[in-house]
Scaffold this motif. Structure first.
Motif, PDB file in Angstrom:
ATOM      1  N   ALA A  38      -4.822  -8.575   0.468  1.00  0.00           N
ATOM      2  CA  ALA A  38      -5.266  -8.894   1.825  1.00  0.00           C
ATOM      3  C   ALA A  38      -4.090  -9.356   2.690  1.00  0.00           C
ATOM      4  CB  ALA A  38      -6.348  -9.966   1.783  1.00  0.00           C
ATOM      5  N   LEU A  39      -3.187 -10.141   2.112  1.00  0.00           N
ATOM      6  CA  LEU A  39      -2.001 -10.578   2.843  1.00  0.00           C
ATOM      7  C   LEU A  39      -1.151  -9.378   3.251  1.00  0.00           C
ATOM      8  CD1 LEU A  39       0.087 -12.730   3.794  1.00  0.00           C
ATOM      9  CD2 LEU A  39       0.991 -12.715   1.454  1.00  0.00           C
ATOM     10  N   TYR A  40      -0.923  -8.474   2.308  1.00  0.00           N
ATOM     11  CA  TYR A  40      -0.103  -7.304   2.612  1.00  0.00           C
ATOM     12  C   TYR A  40      -0.748  -6.431   3.691  1.00  0.00           C
ATOM     13  CZ  TYR A  40       2.122  -8.658  -1.792  1.00  0.00           C
ATOM     14  OH  TYR A  40       2.761  -9.359  -2.788  1.00  0.00           O
ATOM     15  N   GLU A  41      -2.049  -6.293   3.627  1.00  0.00           N
ATOM     16  CA  GLU A  41      -2.734  -5.480   4.628  1.00  0.00           C
ATOM     17  C   GLU A  41      -2.605  -6.104   6.013  1.00  0.00           C
ATOM     18  OE1 GLU A  41      -6.618  -5.229   2.914  1.00  0.00           O
ATOM     19  OE2 GLU A  41      -6.162  -3.345   1.843  1.00  0.00           O
ATOM     20  N   PHE A  53       0.757  -3.187   5.605  1.00  0.00           N
ATOM     21  CA  PHE A  53       0.879  -2.337   4.427  1.00  0.00           C
ATOM     22  C   PHE A  53      -0.411  -1.544   4.232  1.00  0.00           C
ATOM     23  CE2 PHE A  53       4.151  -5.451   3.605  1.00  0.00           C
ATOM     24  CZ  PHE A  53       5.127  -4.748   2.922  1.00  0.00           C
ATOM     25  N   THR A  54      -0.263  -0.301   3.834  1.00  0.00           N
ATOM     26  CA  THR A  54      -1.422   0.532   3.529  1.00  0.00           C
ATOM     27  C   THR A  54      -1.267   1.106   2.121  1.00  0.00           C
ATOM     28  OG1 THR A  54      -0.365   2.472   4.536  1.00  0.00           O
ATOM     29  CG2 THR A  54      -1.809   1.161   5.939  1.00  0.00           C
ATOM     30  N   ALA A  55      -2.391   1.256   1.446  1.00  0.00           N
ATOM     31  CA  ALA A  55      -2.380   1.793   0.084  1.00  0.00           C
ATOM     32  C   ALA A  55      -2.106   3.287   0.120  1.00  0.00           C
ATOM     33  CB  ALA A  55      -3.714   1.514  -0.587  1.00  0.00           C
ATOM     34  N   VAL A  56      -1.241   3.737  -0.783  1.00  0.00           N
ATOM     35  CA  VAL A  56      -0.928   5.169  -0.851  1.00  0.00           C
ATOM     36  C   VAL A  56      -1.389   5.792  -2.162  1.00  0.00           C
ATOM     37  CG1 VAL A  56       0.993   5.037   0.764  1.00  0.00           C
ATOM     38  CG2 VAL A  56       1.434   4.674  -1.667  1.00  0.00           C
ATOM     39  N   ARG A  65       4.712   0.123   4.064  1.00  0.00           N
ATOM     40  CA  ARG A  65       4.690  -0.064   5.507  1.00  0.00           C
ATOM     41  C   ARG A  65       6.028   0.395   6.063  1.00  0.00           C
ATOM     42  NH1 ARG A  65       5.972  -5.745   8.236  1.00  0.00           N
ATOM     43  NH2 ARG A  65       6.893  -4.227   9.661  1.00  0.00           N
ATOM     44  N   THR A  66       5.998   0.908   7.269  1.00  0.00           N
ATOM     45  CA  THR A  66       7.236   1.325   7.898  1.00  0.00           C
ATOM     46  C   THR A  66       7.969   0.106   8.432  1.00  0.00           C
ATOM     47  OG1 THR A  66       6.100   1.690   9.994  1.00  0.00           O
ATOM     48  CG2 THR A  66       6.318   3.589   8.515  1.00  0.00           C
TER      49      THR A  66
END
Length: 216
Positions: free
Chosen positions: A163-166, A170-173, A195-196
């Protein structure tokens, strides 16, 4: 968010055991099979840290480390120690299977990529915004090194970290199912997220890499 927290780059001299302890508290279940028992594993991590591959959060006054984010650029990440170090520390018979387990956790950056090596925050300080401060600084490090993206892995039993990364873009690949590791390391799936990195804003250059680490 605790505005008095100070974010700096590099593991401060003398803080190796503290950083290793935070890492073990956060990732001990995953690392224990390869580097345990706990006391021995923490000591191994402390001996083989790459000081310049970290961003740390310091508590007000005294500089006590309350959070750390490791990252990997090129061939070096925060947690070091090669095959020779593992065999020397654990012996050939016990060291060889540990090397096989560590290989499962290895993540190598691609071109133009910074790979996160994990975030660990003092349990008493969680939920105060330290993780967000560390991620923001990691993004700045990536931009200064000309990276186009940041990559990390998050395990299925750590939804709070995901949740923090999102929240930080950040998106899951992809997700890799690892049921064979559930009993051994405590997780059954690993999700890769990216994430870019936005272009670095104009301004004075950041400190060169060599200023960040008391060389070892």
């Amino acid at each position: 968010m605790d505005a008095a927290i100070v974010i700096r780059r590099g593991v401060p001299p003398g803080a190796e055991e503290r950083v290793a302890g935070l890492y073990w508290e956060a990732f001990g279940r995953k690392l224990g099979a390869a580097l345990g028992p706990a006391e021995r594993g923490r000591a191994f991590l402390a001996r083989h840290l790459h000081h310049d591959r970290a961003v740390v959060a310091l508590a007000p006054g005294g500089g006590h480390v309350v959070g750390v984010a490791g990252y990997r650029l090129g061939k070096r990440g925060l947690t070091g120690g090669g095959a020779r170090d593992v065999l020397a520390g654990y012996g050939p018979l016990r060291g060889l299977p540990r090397l096989a387990l560590l290989a499962l956790l290895e993540r190598t950056p691609g071109p133009g990529e910074l790979v996160m090596d994990g975030i660990a925050v003092d349990p008493a300080r969680r939920g105060t915004g330290i993780g967000s401060l560390l991620l923001t600084e990691i993004a700045a490090v990536a931009a200064e090194h000309g990276c186009a993206r940041i990559r990390l892995d998050v395990i299925d039993v750590n939804p709070r970290a995901r949740a923090l990364y999102e929240r930080h873009g950040f998106t899951a690949v992809r997700t890799e199912r690892t049921p064979y590791l559930r009993d051994l390391m405590g997780f059954g799936a690993v999700t890769t997220m990216r994430r870019t990195v936005p272009d670095r804003p104009a301004g004075p250059p950041g400190p060169p890499d060599e200023t960040l680490e008391p060389q070892r």
